[in-house]
Design an enzyme around this catalytic site. Sequence first.
Site, PDB file in Angstrom:
ATOM      1  N   LYS A 264     -38.256 -36.700  23.177  1.00 34.29           N
ATOM      2  CA  LYS A 264     -38.261 -35.448  23.946  1.00 34.29           C
ATOM      3  C   LYS A 264     -37.261 -34.442  23.364  1.00 34.29           C
ATOM      4  O   LYS A 264     -37.597 -33.296  23.107  1.00 34.29           O
ATOM      5  CB  LYS A 264     -37.909 -35.713  25.431  1.00 34.29           C
TER       6      LYS A 264
ATOM      7  N   ARG B 160     -33.575 -48.383  31.883  1.00 35.80           N
ATOM      8  CA  ARG B 160     -34.142 -47.030  31.775  1.00 35.80           C
ATOM      9  C   ARG B 160     -35.667 -47.077  31.634  1.00 35.80           C
ATOM     10  O   ARG B 160     -36.375 -46.260  32.215  1.00 35.80           O
ATOM     11  CB  ARG B 160     -33.512 -46.292  30.587  1.00 35.80           C
TER      12      ARG B 160
HETATM   13  P1  AP5 Z   1     -34.755 -38.518  21.164  1.00 32.67           P
HETATM   14  O1  AP5 Z   1     -35.389 -37.246  20.760  1.00 32.67           O
HETATM   15  O2  AP5 Z   1     -33.297 -38.555  21.340  1.00 32.67           O
HETATM   16  O3  AP5 Z   1     -35.510 -39.136  22.447  1.00 32.67           O
HETATM   17  P2  AP5 Z   1     -35.510 -38.693  23.975  1.00 32.67           P
HETATM   18  O4  AP5 Z   1     -36.903 -38.825  24.467  1.00 32.67           O
HETATM   19  O5  AP5 Z   1     -34.823 -37.394  24.145  1.00 32.67           O
HETATM   20  O6  AP5 Z   1     -34.689 -39.906  24.572  1.00 32.67           O
HETATM   21  P3  AP5 Z   1     -33.507 -39.917  25.660  1.00 32.67           P
HETATM   22  O7  AP5 Z   1     -32.822 -41.233  25.491  1.00 32.67           O
HETATM   23  O8  AP5 Z   1     -32.688 -38.688  25.576  1.00 32.67           O
HETATM   24  O9  AP5 Z   1     -34.346 -39.933  26.971  1.00 32.67           O
HETATM   25  P4  AP5 Z   1     -33.879 -40.310  28.357  1.00 32.67           P
HETATM   26  O10 AP5 Z   1     -34.957 -39.722  29.158  1.00 32.67           O
HETATM   27  O11 AP5 Z   1     -33.625 -41.770  28.569  1.00 32.67           O
HETATM   28  O12 AP5 Z   1     -32.426 -39.681  28.468  1.00 32.67           O
HETATM   29  P5  AP5 Z   1     -31.869 -38.357  29.144  1.00 32.67           P
HETATM   30  O13 AP5 Z   1     -30.784 -37.854  28.304  1.00 32.67           O
HETATM   31  O14 AP5 Z   1     -32.965 -37.440  29.523  1.00 32.67           O
HETATM   32  O15 AP5 Z   1     -35.205 -39.639  20.085  1.00 32.67           O
HETATM   33  C1  AP5 Z   1     -34.722 -40.967  20.182  1.00 32.67           C
HETATM   34  C2  AP5 Z   1     -34.407 -41.512  18.767  1.00 32.67           C
HETATM   35  O16 AP5 Z   1     -35.634 -41.652  18.046  1.00 32.67           O
HETATM   36  C3  AP5 Z   1     -33.516 -40.599  17.931  1.00 32.67           C
HETATM   37  O17 AP5 Z   1     -32.679 -41.394  17.129  1.00 32.67           O
HETATM   38  C4  AP5 Z   1     -34.522 -39.815  17.058  1.00 32.67           C
HETATM   39  O18 AP5 Z   1     -33.957 -39.401  15.833  1.00 32.67           O
HETATM   40  C5  AP5 Z   1     -35.621 -40.855  16.864  1.00 32.67           C
HETATM   41  N1  AP5 Z   1     -36.951 -40.290  16.735  1.00 32.67           N
HETATM   42  C6  AP5 Z   1     -37.456 -39.213  17.408  1.00 32.67           C
HETATM   43  N2  AP5 Z   1     -38.737 -39.004  17.057  1.00 32.67           N
HETATM   44  C7  AP5 Z   1     -39.050 -39.975  16.154  1.00 32.67           C
HETATM   45  C8  AP5 Z   1     -40.247 -40.284  15.409  1.00 32.67           C
HETATM   46  N3  AP5 Z   1     -41.378 -39.552  15.545  1.00 32.67           N
HETATM   47  N4  AP5 Z   1     -40.206 -41.349  14.575  1.00 32.67           N
HETATM   48  C9  AP5 Z   1     -39.089 -42.080  14.436  1.00 32.67           C
HETATM   49  N5  AP5 Z   1     -37.925 -41.836  15.092  1.00 32.67           N
HETATM   50  C10 AP5 Z   1     -37.912 -40.785  15.950  1.00 32.67           C
HETATM   51  O19 AP5 Z   1     -31.244 -38.944  30.506  1.00 32.67           O
HETATM   52  C11 AP5 Z   1     -30.120 -39.768  30.460  1.00 32.67           C
HETATM   53  C12 AP5 Z   1     -29.721 -40.144  31.869  1.00 32.67           C
HETATM   54  O20 AP5 Z   1     -29.374 -38.954  32.609  1.00 32.67           O
HETATM   55  C13 AP5 Z   1     -30.823 -40.809  32.714  1.00 32.67           C
HETATM   56  O21 AP5 Z   1     -30.888 -42.209  32.481  1.00 32.67           O
HETATM   57  C14 AP5 Z   1     -30.335 -40.472  34.136  1.00 32.67           C
HETATM   58  O22 AP5 Z   1     -29.251 -41.291  34.489  1.00 32.67           O
HETATM   59  C15 AP5 Z   1     -29.812 -39.040  33.962  1.00 32.67           C
HETATM   60  N6  AP5 Z   1     -30.884 -38.051  34.172  1.00 32.67           N
HETATM   61  C16 AP5 Z   1     -31.386 -37.177  33.257  1.00 32.67           C
HETATM   62  N7  AP5 Z   1     -32.343 -36.423  33.806  1.00 32.67           N
HETATM   63  C17 AP5 Z   1     -32.475 -36.822  35.094  1.00 32.67           C
HETATM   64  C18 AP5 Z   1     -33.324 -36.452  36.170  1.00 32.67           C
HETATM   65  N8  AP5 Z   1     -34.262 -35.483  36.020  1.00 32.67           N
HETATM   66  N9  AP5 Z   1     -33.166 -37.070  37.351  1.00 32.67           N
HETATM   67  C19 AP5 Z   1     -32.214 -38.024  37.542  1.00 32.67           C
HETATM   68  N10 AP5 Z   1     -31.389 -38.456  36.556  1.00 32.67           N
HETATM   69  C20 AP5 Z   1     -31.526 -37.859  35.347  1.00 32.67           C
HETATM   70 MG    MG Z   2     -33.084 -36.755  25.129  1.00 30.94          MG
END
Ligand code: AP5
Ligand code: MG
Length: 230
Positions: free
Chosen positions: A23, A180
């Site tokens: 994402k 997660r």
């Molecule tokens: P990356 O782009 O970082 O993936 P992402 O989908 O952004 O993953 P996140 O871990 O950020 O998602 P999340 O939803 O768990 O965390 P968030 O920060 O939103 O890519 C991942 C890796 O893969 C990277 O190393 C990248 O380089 C690699 N990659 C990307 N594309 C690739 C490809 N095509 N091929 C190979 N490699 C690739 O949330 C964190 C925490 O915050 C949650 O757990 C919760 O506690 C809280 N939170 C956030 N939003 C909310 C909400 N709306 N409500 C309640 N709690 C919330």
């Molecule tokens: Mg992210």
Amino acid sequence: MGRREAGSLPQRLIILGPPGAGKGTQAKKLTEVLDVPHIASGDLFRHHRSKGTPLGIKASEYMNNGLLVPDEITTAMVLERIQPPLDMQGYLLDGFPRNMFQAQALDDMAARGRPVDYVILISVPDDELVARLSGRHICGACQASYHIKTAPPSTPGRCDRCGGDLLQREDDRPEAVRVRIRVYNEETHPMLDHYARSGKLVEVDGLGRIDEVAERLLKAMHLGPSVGGP
Ligand code: AP5
Ligand code: MG
Ligand code: ZN
């Protein structure tokens, strides 16, 4: 990707998908094409946590264990950035909404302003998610995301964008990743029906190279290939 002419471009978008789906990676690329702010709920929480604000301290308890932060805190933090008239400048929401309560709060807000154009779901199987998260490093300063194998920085341990130090996220420990993924399946995935019914949901296969996935996202929004195009 080159920046497009404004006007007919989608301006209010949501990117959803399981943890590690890409994402954040794809949102960064899309904002190079669409001139809208990238608003990532996780990044906002991490920013608060790094500043030691009460909101950041409260959110950490949940984030470190892979659980959702309570809805009232989350919706207030995100919606204050995009509520009318701010919605006129557009937005790219990354990781919000994450359950029906949040989706309803966003619907209620949009009913007072402008509608969401697309909800993009990036789909990736669980084993690939685990591989992506275990190799991810993020910039402590600007939150840019790298991967030790698939998207390494030019200089190991340094952010290409801002020169900041790269670190592993606390919640990328295997135990937290398992939670997660479970939370996504139980709380976020059921919300997708709501967007499917609205006709705004587009699903994109998140497997493949980052630029291939980026092209798929553009195609799903009928924007065609980006390379060299206006
Ligand atoms: P990356 O782009 O970082 O993936 P992402 O989908 O952004 O993953 P996140 O871990 O950020 O998602 P999340 O939803 O768990 O965390 P968030 O920060 O939103 O890519 C991942 C890796 O893969 C990277 O190393 C990248 O380089 C690699 N990659 C990307 N594309 C690739 C490809 N095509 N091929 C190979 N490699 C690739 O949330 C964190 C925490 O915050 C949650 O757990 C919760 O506690 C809280 N939170 C956030 N939003 C909310 C909400 N709306 N409500 C309640 N709690 C919330
Ligand atoms: Mg992210
Ligand atoms: Zn950086």
